[in-house]
Design a protein around this motif. Sequence first.
Motif, PDB file in Angstrom:
ATOM      1  N   CYS A   1       0.846  -1.202   0.000  1.00 45.62           N
ATOM      2  CA  CYS A   1       0.000   0.000   0.000  1.00 45.62           C
ATOM      3  C   CYS A   1       0.876   1.245   0.000  1.00 45.62           C
ATOM      4  O   CYS A   1       1.663   1.447   0.935  1.00 45.62           O
TER       5      CYS A   1
ATOM      6  N   VAL B   1      -3.118  -0.280   6.865  1.00 47.21           N
ATOM      7  CA  VAL B   1      -2.332  -1.517   6.816  1.00 47.21           C
ATOM      8  C   VAL B   1      -2.625  -2.375   8.060  1.00 47.21           C
ATOM      9  O   VAL B   1      -2.823  -3.591   7.951  1.00 47.21           O
TER      10      VAL B   1
ATOM     11  N   ALA C   1      -0.038  -7.448   4.310  1.00 46.75           N
ATOM     12  CA  ALA C   1      -0.031  -6.069   3.809  1.00 46.75           C
ATOM     13  C   ALA C   1       1.120  -5.296   4.421  1.00 46.75           C
ATOM     14  O   ALA C   1       1.454  -5.478   5.592  1.00 46.75           O
TER      15      ALA C   1
ATOM     16  N   GLY D   1       3.017  -1.162   4.284  1.00 45.35           N
ATOM     17  CA  GLY D   1       2.830   0.221   3.848  1.00 45.35           C
ATOM     18  C   GLY D   1       4.137   0.832   3.361  1.00 45.35           C
ATOM     19  O   GLY D   1       5.212   0.534   3.889  1.00 45.35           O
TER      20      GLY D   1
END
Length: 261
Positions: A44, A56, A66, A68
């Motif tokens: 992300c 996140v 995930a 960031g």
Amino acid sequence: MNGKPRTPIARRLEGTVCVVTGAARGIGLAIAERFAAEGGRLACFDVGATRLQAAVAGLVEKGHEARGYGADVGKRDAVAAAFEAVERDFGAPVGVVVNNAVWARFQPIAEVDEESAGRMLDVGLKALLWTTQAAVPQMKRRGGGAIVNLSSTSGLQAMTDSMVYAAMKAGVLGLTRAAAVELSPHGIRVNAIVPGMVGTPASVGKFDEATIANRLAAMPLGRFGDPEDIAAVAAFLASEDSRYVQGAQLVADGGWTIAAR
Ligand SMILES: NC(=O)c1ccc[n+]([C@@H]2O[C@H](COP(=O)([O-])OP(=O)(O)OC[C@H]3O[C@@H](n4cnc5c(N)ncnc54)[C@H](O)[C@@H]3O)[C@@H](O)[C@H]2O)c1
């Protein structure tokens, strides 16, 4: 009826490393959530550090993978470095990129200033050059990939105070077609989504009641889009289900632009 999926979500992105820019809120966050639910591994990108951290953390709490990256997508070097970091962190090349980040000012022609115009084009148009450049070598190494670019109905039809935004979003469509032609031999598909009016704080959230009523009256499906409506289209374009779709502009606007008025 709203944009929440009513059928089970397939896992069409299982194991695929997906970069989503502007993923900290709005449509970008909905796309990140949808891709994660489809088995994607999410990178992300956003400049809103606090929001990004929360987004996140929310994905990870739901059991998704995930990470960031605080990259400013308007800066070529920052984008290149972030893509290198993504491949290193995930241990696999990027397979999907969604160019969603935006920085927008809506100004009458006489008030358009150099700084705002430059920033809008940096984040909303030139960024697509930098992410595509950075993604292509990784996608080639994995034998293909999918790039999904967020345009807007403003790229197709005119509204007042939107000269720069309209140019940027029409530019996204041209860039999408050019990249699609050039990248086809490498199995890389590049397509655009053309959302109409979507209920995010940056858009419908800013309308007064009269504007909301006017706009809804012109909307064949009778509602504004939800971020999840656009995320569903992004998931289709990112997945193998759209394997024969190349250089397309998929309008998702509740029928707004096709209706006679
Ligand atoms: N909301 C709508 O009605 C609508 C309609 C048509 C098209 N779109 C398009 O959909 C996309 C998302 O729209 P939204 O309403 O969710 O936007 P938003 O403003 O809610 O979110 C944009 C995100 O991009 C991030 N961002 C801004 N500058 C950045 C930069 N330099 N680098 C990295 N990230 C950056 C912001 O921090 C923010 O989290 C945009 O491309 C927008 O133009 C939206």
